[in-house]
Design an enzyme around this catalytic site. Structure first.
Site, PDB file in Angstrom:
ATOM      1  N   ASP A 202       0.940  -1.459  -0.150  1.00  0.00           N
ATOM      2  CA  ASP A 202      -0.083  -0.040   0.054  1.00  0.00           C
ATOM      3  C   ASP A 202       0.996   1.346   0.029  1.00  0.00           C
ATOM      4  O   ASP A 202       2.098   0.925   0.472  1.00  0.00           O
ATOM      5  CB  ASP A 202      -0.910  -0.145   1.169  1.00  0.00           C
ATOM      6  CG  ASP A 202      -1.954   1.208   1.143  1.00  0.00           C
ATOM      7  OD1 ASP A 202      -2.276   1.628   0.126  1.00  0.00           O
ATOM      8  OD2 ASP A 202      -2.487   1.435   2.425  1.00  0.00           O
TER       9      ASP A 202
ATOM     10  N   ASP B 291      -4.217  -2.767   5.508  1.00  0.00           N
ATOM     11  CA  ASP B 291      -4.718  -2.057   6.920  1.00  0.00           C
ATOM     12  C   ASP B 291      -5.999  -1.899   7.130  1.00  0.00           C
ATOM     13  O   ASP B 291      -6.634  -1.819   8.147  1.00  0.00           O
ATOM     14  CB  ASP B 291      -3.938  -0.674   7.030  1.00  0.00           C
ATOM     15  CG  ASP B 291      -4.345   0.247   5.833  1.00  0.00           C
ATOM     16  OD1 ASP B 291      -5.309  -0.228   5.197  1.00  0.00           O
ATOM     17  OD2 ASP B 291      -4.010   1.387   5.985  1.00  0.00           O
TER      18      ASP B 291
ATOM     19  N   ASP C 142      -8.964  -5.609   3.267  1.00  0.00           N
ATOM     20  CA  ASP C 142      -7.654  -6.064   2.730  1.00  0.00           C
ATOM     21  C   ASP C 142      -7.530  -7.601   3.419  1.00  0.00           C
ATOM     22  O   ASP C 142      -6.656  -8.363   2.887  1.00  0.00           O
ATOM     23  CB  ASP C 142      -6.446  -5.522   3.307  1.00  0.00           C
ATOM     24  CG  ASP C 142      -6.405  -4.014   2.731  1.00  0.00           C
ATOM     25  OD1 ASP C 142      -6.774  -4.037   1.443  1.00  0.00           O
ATOM     26  OD2 ASP C 142      -6.094  -3.044   3.365  1.00  0.00           O
TER      27      ASP C 142
END
Length: 917
Positions: free
Chosen positions: A345, A655, A659
């Site tokens: 990410d 996070d 996900d």
């Protein structure tokens, strides 16, 4: 419950009293009164402290583990130890008390070492897992605060939002689209929609919509509830559907070692049977043949192998924790070393997570904001001059800043000598930008108090708030913030610089968005809509159309300098780094180029593009693409699967709640320890305590180091056993005197070998580790090159033992002296081999040359200990009698050292063709 209890607001004195209540049957206010709390202010800090002392921490009582005695006895459950114990019993029956005693003593020592090391490893990993605590948002004394879930008490007022793990059993007081995944508790796979109305007593657990139970996860919406049960009094505790975290020291590697041990068991038994048969066939007495067979068996058993594997993995876990990577599942230590792709990410992982508004577009004018971070230091500038907000022509920018401050669930506070954000980084940037214009949350929220909220959800890409505006005019106002695409489609007008409504030109706004995005800015749009004052609740259809566009704020989250270096290190190590983000494609590309993840020419794939691809095109994009923007959660999962199908070993960071599937699918799921949702943490193999990409690179490096140390340990230990076994087997086949006795072999294996092999677990990483390509995960631990090394060193060890013994025995006719020198010659060879494969000498030379490096002292300490023990073994009369050795002269000792010296040359040659570092 009696009416008197409610009226007098009496709090039940014990947890047992609380269990008598059917909380789902009571009205909200009844619950609040019964628990002596307040529906808006919650408990006072003093009352919460008192209750915590009375009722204890909010944590489940751990199930009793195995007793120390059982753990100790389980250490004997090793195939190779069965052979030693059997040999010891037979030796005892032959009344060879000393040999039998030593065999039993060595077995006991091995068991004790294994027990201590395993206990330490379990303790270290358990301590690390406890370091990752669940937090909850609680209202106490009317103030919102974040607390560790263990500090919650009955009566606490808890706020829930998407991604939260419910910290205790709650009676819900208010909900806004709240849905909770209770599958771990009820088996219901679909999230449950929550409400607040009272229910009948007979309502089953799975249908108690006004309750939220500990251990379940919020998947959508938000809510507020009061704690009615904690710890073992929760439903989870009562019905014993506990997911107890346990330390599992079994990994694929340790299982392979177990398999290798069993294979070795059969080989040893076969060689023992052959040795016994050959000895008897040569006319030797069966007692002498049995002693020789015992010597062969003892020499072939690598007693220290299981212990060194366990302790090396445990040390690796501890080292990773020191570098901000907490391993939740021990096999991840091994897999990290073979990672070929890291899908990361952007926000907070590759970047600073200190969002700062730098550019503002409002009323057709451009503004900049000076200063960085969450400190309110800086100004709003136009043409590099501070903006006078009292002057004409600044209404739109003022309204835009107001919208960012009001449509906001975060706040910034001064604590520990710095400004700390409580909430999301994006909202923190909006607050700071408004502060720079002189606006404060406290004053603005008093002027325009909030009535209702639609929280941000990823699938809608906006947040909306309803505020009281002007009671005299009968008006309220809705503020909206979110992605540009989402906001623009709902706007019919825009606010000009003078504060008047004007025609909206979406193309112009989109040009401004593109200009900001090219600078690496994340762009948020703001809008407003006035409604009548009788509007007291906010629904999504209220903001479908008719809004007034206020402006854009461009926010930058600069790349972490250490993350840039970490990306470069990963690429040098043959690991591809891919950015997968929900951000705008231009923003993602700008940050990726700054970090060296992609070049200007490389294509950035968007979620929309991926949706239109067939399987073949998608797989090709997954392999070739380095940046994926505006990606939906299900596409993250699909990307991971596509990479895995192409043979990649994938580490995936995440996070958010959505996900979790991708984290589970990845070979290494990496969750953010600070900003990560509880669902993501539960699904991950590893947690980053600093949410920093550099910690992933550090963990990969540590994983490679652990695997390298295990290879060194095996390459060091097995040649000793094989060399000893060859010596015994050839001596029996040639019908000569045994060059080494069983009792002496046990000394070598347990004292010298373990003493020298233990430092390998503490061996520092090679400086070249991250310049090497990833290890093939399908590569066997005992690879062809490693087996060749083991064979070469084994032959040299055999030559030392057999050659020295025969030489000294032929020239002196002294068996004790010949054996003593043969053993010391082997120990010298071991010492030189250890020095050849460890970092001690290179690090010492580097330090002498003035380089800033840490000297790896562990091998030196091990060598000093072993040399001291060998001096006792050879020179001390008691040891001479016990082990049938004899003192050496200085010259004889030098000969032993000289015999082992050629090991250095052999090790250097092997290192050239099969480097262990």
């Amino acid at each position: 419950m009696t009416a008197d209890m409610i009226a007098t607001n009496t709090f039940p004195e014990t947890t047992k009293d609380l269990l008598n209540y059917e909380w789902h049957t009571l009205a909200e206010q009844e619950v609040v009164q019964t628990l002596g709390s307040h529906s808006q202010a919650g408990l006072s800090h003093e009352e919460a402290t008192t209750r915590h002392q009375q009722m204890g921490a909010n944590q489940l009582t751990s199930k009793g583990g195995k007793s120390p005695l059982l753990k100790f006895l389980e250490q004997f459950n090793q195939p190779l130890l069965y052979i030693l114990l059997t040999a010891g019993v037979v030796t005892l029956l032959l009344q060879d008390w000393i040999d039998a005693g030593v065999i039993f003593a060595v077995t006991l020592i091995n068991v004790i070492i294994g027990y201590i090391q395993e206990s330490k490893a379990e303790g270290a990993i358990a301590a690390l897992s406890k370091a990752v605590t669940t937090e909850a948002t609680v209202i106490r004394n009317g103030q919102k605060t974040r607390l560790a879930s263990t500090e919650l008490v009955v009566g606490d007022l808890v706020l829930l939002a998407s991604g939260d793990k419910v910290p205790a059993d709650l009676r819900l007081l208010s909900v806004r689209g709240l849905q909770v995944d209770e599958s771990a508790l009820t088996g219901e796979s679909v999230p449950v929609e929550k409400a607040t109305a009272s229910l009948a007593v007979e309502t089953p657990l799975a249908e108690r919509s006004n309750m939220a139970y500990a251990g379940s996860f919020v998947t959508f919406g938000q809510g507020e509830g009061i704690v009615v049960a904690i710890a073992d009094a929760t439903e989870t505790g009562r019905i014993s559907q506990l997911i107890e975290s346990s330390t599992n020291l079994k990994t694929p590697l340790t299982r392979n070692i177990d398999k290798f041990s069993k294979t070795l068991l059969y080989v040893i038994l076969g060689l023992a049977a052959l040795t016994f048969a050959v000895g008897l066939g040569q006319g030797e007495s069966w007692i002498d043949v049995f002693k020789a067979t015992v010597a062969l068996v003892v020499s072939a058993i690598p007693e220290g192998l299981p212990a060194i594997v366990t302790v090396t993995l445990a040390i690796g876990v501890s080292r990773m924790a020191r570098r901000n990577a907490i391993i939740r599942k021990l096999p991840a230590v091994e897999t990290l070393g073979s990672t070929t792709v890291i899908c990361s990410d952007k926000t907070g992982t590759l970047t600073e997570n200190q969002m700062t508004v730098q550019k503002i577009y409002a009323g057709g004018q451009h503004y900049t904001a000076s200063g960085i971070g969450y400190a309110p230091d800086g100004e709003i500038l136009m043409n590099q001059q501070p903006v006078d907000f009292n002057a004409d022509g600044q209404v739109a920018v003022w309204e835009s800043l107001e919208a960012g401050l009001l449509c906001n669930d975060s706040h910034i506070e001064w604590q520990d000598r710095r400004w700390n954000l409580v909430g999301t980084p994006t909202e923190g940037a909006l607050i700071t930008a408004a502060n720079k214009a002189g606006l404060t949350q406290e004053n603005l929220e008093q002027e325009l108090p909030r009535i209702d909220t639609i929280p941000f959800e990823s699938q809608f890409q906006y947040m909306a708030t309803l505020h009281e505006l002007d009671a005299k005019r009968g008006l309220n106002v809705i503020y909206l913030k979110g992605s540009v695409e989402t906001i623009l489609q709902r706007c019919d007008y825009m606010l000009d610089a003078q504060g008047q409504q004007a025609a909206l030109n979406p193309a112009t706004v989109e040009q401004e968005v593109a200009r900001m995005a090219k600078q690496g800015l994340r762009v948020l749009a703001f809008a407003r809509k006035e409604v009548t004052s009788n509007k007291r609740s906010l629904e999504r259809h209220d903001i479908d159309r008719g809004l007034v566009f206020l402006g854009l704020q461009g926010i930058i989250d600069p790349p972490r300098s250490e993350a840039i270096a970490a990306v470069n290190a990963c690429q040098s190590a043959g690991i591809k780094v891919k950015m997968i983000t929900g951000d705008h494609a231009l923003t993602a590309a700008a940050i990726a180029r700054q970090m060296g993840i992609c070049s200007a020419e490389e294509q950035v794939f968007t979620g929309q593009q991926l949706t239109r691809m067939d399987e073949k095109e998608f797989a090709q994009a997954a392999e070739q693409g380095m940046v994926f923007a505006r990606v939906a959660p299900e596409q993250k999962l699909r990307l991971v699967k596509a990479l895995q199908l192409r043979g990649e070993i994938v580490a995936m960071t995440g996070d958010g709640v959505n996900d979790a599937p991708a984290l589970k699918q990845a070979d290494i799921g990496v969750a953010m320890g600070i900003a990560g949702a509880e669902v993501a943490k539960e699904s991950a193999d590893m947690l980053l305590t600093d949410d920093n990409f550099a910690s992933i690179e550090a963990a990969v490096e540590e994983g490679r180091g652990v695997y390298g140390n295990l290879r060194k340990a095996i390459a060091f230990l097995l040649p000793i056993n094989v060399g000893e076994s060859m010596t015994i087997l050839i001596a029996i086949l040639l019908a000569t005197v045994l060059p080494i006795l069983p009792i002496q072999i046990l000394w070598l294996n347990m004292v010298s070998s373990v003493g020298l092999i233990a430092p390998l677990a503490f061996e520092p990483k090679s400086g070249q580790l991250m310049q090497q390509p990833p290890r093939n995960p399908r590569e066997k631990l005992l690879s062809g090159s490693l087996l060749q090394r083991i064979l070469a060193i084994s032959v040299f060890n055999w030559v030392v033992i057999f050659g020295v013994f025969q030489w000294i025995f032929q020239t002196t006719d002294n068996e004790a002296l010949a054996r003593t020198m043969a053993i010391n010659g082997l120990v010298a060879a071991e010492v030189f081999y250890l020095l050849s494969i460890t970092q001690f000498l290179p690090s010492l030379v580097a330090r002498i040359q003035g380089k800033r490096t840490r000297v790896a002292y562990a091998p030196a300490i091990g060598i000093v200990v072993v040399v001291f023990l060998q001096c006792l073994f050879s020179q001390w009369s008691i040891m001479n009698q016990f082990f049938d050795t004899t003192p050496l002269t200085f010259t004889q000792a030098l000969i032993c050292i000289a015999v082992g010296l050629p090991m250095v040359l052999i090790a250097l040659i092997l290192q050239r063709f099969d480097p262990l570092n």
